[in-house]
Design a protein around this motif. Structure first.
Motif, PDB file in Angstrom:
ATOM      1  N   ARG A   1      41.940 -38.774  58.980  1.00 28.81           N
ATOM      2  CA  ARG A   1      41.364 -40.109  58.858  1.00 28.81           C
ATOM      3  C   ARG A   1      40.695 -40.583  60.168  1.00 28.81           C
ATOM      4  O   ARG A   1      39.922 -41.540  60.183  1.00 28.81           O
TER       5      ARG A   1
ATOM      6  N   ASN B   1      38.115 -41.261  62.795  1.00 24.51           N
ATOM      7  CA  ASN B   1      36.661 -41.225  62.616  1.00 24.51           C
ATOM      8  C   ASN B   1      35.921 -41.469  63.929  1.00 24.51           C
ATOM      9  O   ASN B   1      36.544 -41.717  64.971  1.00 24.51           O
TER      10      ASN B   1
ATOM     11  N   SER C   1      39.774 -46.733  63.832  1.00 29.23           N
ATOM     12  CA  SER C   1      39.574 -45.804  62.711  1.00 29.23           C
ATOM     13  C   SER C   1      39.972 -46.464  61.399  1.00 29.23           C
ATOM     14  O   SER C   1      39.268 -46.358  60.385  1.00 29.23           O
TER      15      SER C   1
ATOM     16  N   ALA D   1      36.311 -44.332  56.330  1.00 27.79           N
ATOM     17  CA  ALA D   1      36.860 -42.988  56.512  1.00 27.79           C
ATOM     18  C   ALA D   1      35.724 -42.008  56.779  1.00 27.79           C
ATOM     19  O   ALA D   1      34.587 -42.250  56.372  1.00 27.79           O
TER      20      ALA D   1
END
Lengths: 577, 92
Positions: free
Chosen positions: A492, A494, A547, A552
């Motif tokens: 997850r 990013n 994040s 996502a």
């Protein structure tokens, strides 16, 4: 065939080196050669060796220049990695640091080795699977795009420069000592040596040269240690012999009401000692020139075992440093403390003139007490031959070893820098159509400019060598570690998260180093070397929350992260970059 | 970066099992790493009251044993992972 070539090379270098040490020792004993000449021969001889080896295997293609076409056997890759890893701080400064700090000094040893466990288990095989040339390549592939690439090139630049400056300081003082030049001139000799060696080859050349440098530095560390162990304890195996030295140190201290050498947390305190272990370990995983080593192996399997070889060659030095520290400390307790000030050995005056030894008769009784003697950390390694009356040949060998360590670390760092700017910025972001020769030209140009800047900075000696190296680890820990670790283990994570995390980590760590080292600010008593204790958590927290607050990563990137888990390609994935 | 990919037909079940074993192995080894480094450091003072051949145990963990254990752990991991790769048809 490949392996045989490497084995011959290793045996050749060690044999020639030991033979030279033997021959010069005899000639020196007979008065056939001036000590100064021996120093010059070791200095220029090793430099010539690096240049020649580099030229013989110089790079022909860009991929050769960076990662040697990935055909280096794991064992020799490990040896080269160990040389790139151990800098002037390890070879020259470490034993002395332990001598001065006792147990707390072991933080350096544990930190600089335990980090390899994290590297092996959490990062190296996955990085190899990613098939990126450089850490910024990894960032770009994982966090999709040039922002991640740009920020990580900047972070790599910052930590490499902080790491390079003390290497120039190390080679500068060794050159000054062996060539009899002022320190400032020594730094420019260092610049010339480092550029010569780097220019003569790419990663393939660097690997051969690094293997030679590992052999020289380890022989230079072990030969005096074994001689010392025989002379002081009668046992030629220092790793067993120093137990009795530790015992005798403790008895002496108890009898004289001193703080125990083996007692933990007496010099830096518990928080800073444990904190230093943490920062050095995590920094190890974040250092780009260490990670790059594990791209140069042929497979994921080899990358796992390569980390093991690398650590094996590293610990050979790191388990020896405490032995040297204990033997010297015990010798000083029993043979120097209590000496009349009129009868101090000659080396104390010689080194005193250079500011490395200070004595002060605090209680005015005319006899030297332990707390009246101040030894500079570097003295323990550089000065051992004189303290224990060994021939000057051994001193020259130690000088060559320290230089090998500093030069090989600089090579590794400069390669990463050159790759970062030429490959990651110029080729990937500015001019994707650039030819191989243009990219090579840019990487060499960057190398010269950065190396010169570092040499200029080294002239002013901004801080102690070991301290500056530890800063570089804190910077690496707080910029790269979270982005790389989460990039592999948390799908997850990013781009906005990783990029803002890296920026915040860098700012927090660098600000704390500046505030605490130059302005004496302390938060919770944390030392500047442990700035990463603030930077690492800051980076993790920012990466996590940013994040989670943003979209996502794309399906492709999530699939890529899943794919990293397996050593072989199990389905079609996006290319490394 | 243009290396030839040899795609391997691996079932999702095998892939998941491979990953699970990898994570399990890594977790165990990290626990050992944690104890050898941090727990032993915190107990160093107590451990120093035992010594062998003159070596006080607390000190010697930091100067010698921890380093040897780290190295052995990495080789063990490499060796076990090779077996796990082979077991699930992911041998390189």
């Amino acid at each position: 065939m490949k392996n045989k070539q490497w084995a011959m090379f290793v045996i050749g270098v060690v044999t020639i080196l030991l033979a030279l040490v033997g021959i010069f020792t005899i000639m020196e004993g007979q008065g056939l050669i001036q000590p100064r000449t021996i120093g010059l021969i070791f200095f220029f001889g090793t430099v010539a060796l690096y240049a020649v080896v580099g030229l013989m295997v110089s790079a022909r293609k860009v991929s050769d220049y960076y990662v040697a076409g990935r055909d280096i056997p794991a064992l020799y890759n490990g040896m080269a990695g160990a040389a790139n890893w151990m800098s002037a701080a390890s070879v020259i400064g470490l034993a002395g640091t332990i001598y001065l700090l006792g147990y707390d000094g072991l933080a350096y040893i544990m930190g600089w080795t335990g980090g390899y466990v994290l590297l092996a288990l959490l990062v190296a095989p996955y990085i190899r699977k990613m098939r990126a040339y450089t850490v910024p390549d990894f960032m770009a592939a994982r966090y999709g795009g040039n922002v991640a690439r740009g920020v990580s090139v900047f972070a790599a630049l910052a930590m490499n420069i902080v790491y390079l400056i003390p290497q120039f300081m190390g080679v500068g003082s060794i050159a000054a000592r062996f060539l009899g030049l002022p320190y400032q001139v020594g730094v420019f000799v260092a610049l010339a040596v480092i550029l010569l060696t780097t220019f003569s080859g790419g990663m393939r050349g660097v690997t051969w040269v690094s293997v030679a440098q590992y052999l020289i530095l380890i022989v230079a560390f072990l030969v005096p240690l074994v001689i010392m162990s025989v002379r002081l304890t009668g046992n030629p195996i220092p790793w067993i012999a120093y137990g009795r030295a530790l015992e005798s140190i403790t008895n002496f201290e108890n009898a004289n009401g001193m703080v125990n050498y083996i007692q933990p947390f007496q010099k830096m305190g518990m928080v800073n000692t444990l904190g230093l272990i943490f920062c050095l370990m995590v920094g190890t995983v974040g250092l780009p020139h260490v990670m790059t080593r594990f791209y140069t192996v042929p497979s994921v399997k080899e990358s796992r075992i390569s980390v093991g070889w690398c650590l094996l060659f590293i610990i050979l030095l790191y388990i020896s440093a405490p032995a040297k520290a204990a033997l010297v400390r015990n010798d000083i307790y029993h043979n120097l403390v209590g000496t009349s000030y009129d009868e101090l050995p000659a080396w104390m005056e010689t080194w005193g003139a250079q500011g490395l030894v200070k004595t002060e008769d605090k209680n005015g009784d005319g006899f030297l007490q332990f707390n009246e003697l101040t030894l500079h950390a570097d003295m323990i390694v550089i000065g051992t031959p004189e303290i224990t009356r060994m021939p000057y040949t051994v001193s020259s060998l130690i000088g060559a070893g320290g230089m090998a360590a500093a030069v090989s670390t600089s090579l590794g760092l400069l390669m990463v820098l050159a790759a970062g700017v030429a490959h990651d910025i110029y080729k990937k972001m500015i001019n994707p159509d650039a030819s191989e020769s243009t990219v090579l030209f840019w990487s060499r140009a960057v190398l010269v400019v950065v190396a010169s800047l570092c040499a200029l900075a080294a002239l002013t000696r901004p801080a102690l060598i070991v301290a500056m190296v530890a800063w570089a680890f804190s910077i690496a820990a707080s910029s790269f570690f979270p982005a790389v670790f989460l990039g592999i283990w948390w799908r997850r994570a990013n781009a906005p998260g990783a990029v803002s995390g890296m920026i915040v980590g860098l700012i927090v760590t660098i600000s704390y180093i500046i505030a605490s080292h130059f302005y004496g600010v302390r938060i919770f008593g944390i030392l500047p070397v442990n700035a990463g204790l603030f930077g690492v958590p800051a980076n993790f927290i920012v990466t996590y929350f940013v994040s989670m607050a943003t979209a996502a990563p794309s399906e492709d990137i999530m699939d890529l992260v899943t794919e990293l888990r397996y050593p072989v390609a199990t389905r079609a994935i996006g290319e490394g970059n | 970066m243009t290396e030839e990919n040899n795609y391997r037909a691996v079932t999702q079940v095998d892939a998941d099992a491979h990953w699970k074993e990898n994570v399990g192995l890594v977790s165990w080894l990290l626990l050992v790493w944690f104890v050898v480094t941090w727990v032993v450091a915190l107990l160093a003072n107590q451990l120093n009251s035992f010594s062998i051949l003159g070596f006080p145990m607390g000190y010697t963990f930091g100067s010698l044993f921890a380093l040897l254990i780290y190295t052995v752990m990495i080789f063990y991991y490499a060796h076990r992972m090779e077996q796990i790769d082979a077991k699930y048809g992911m041998k390189e």
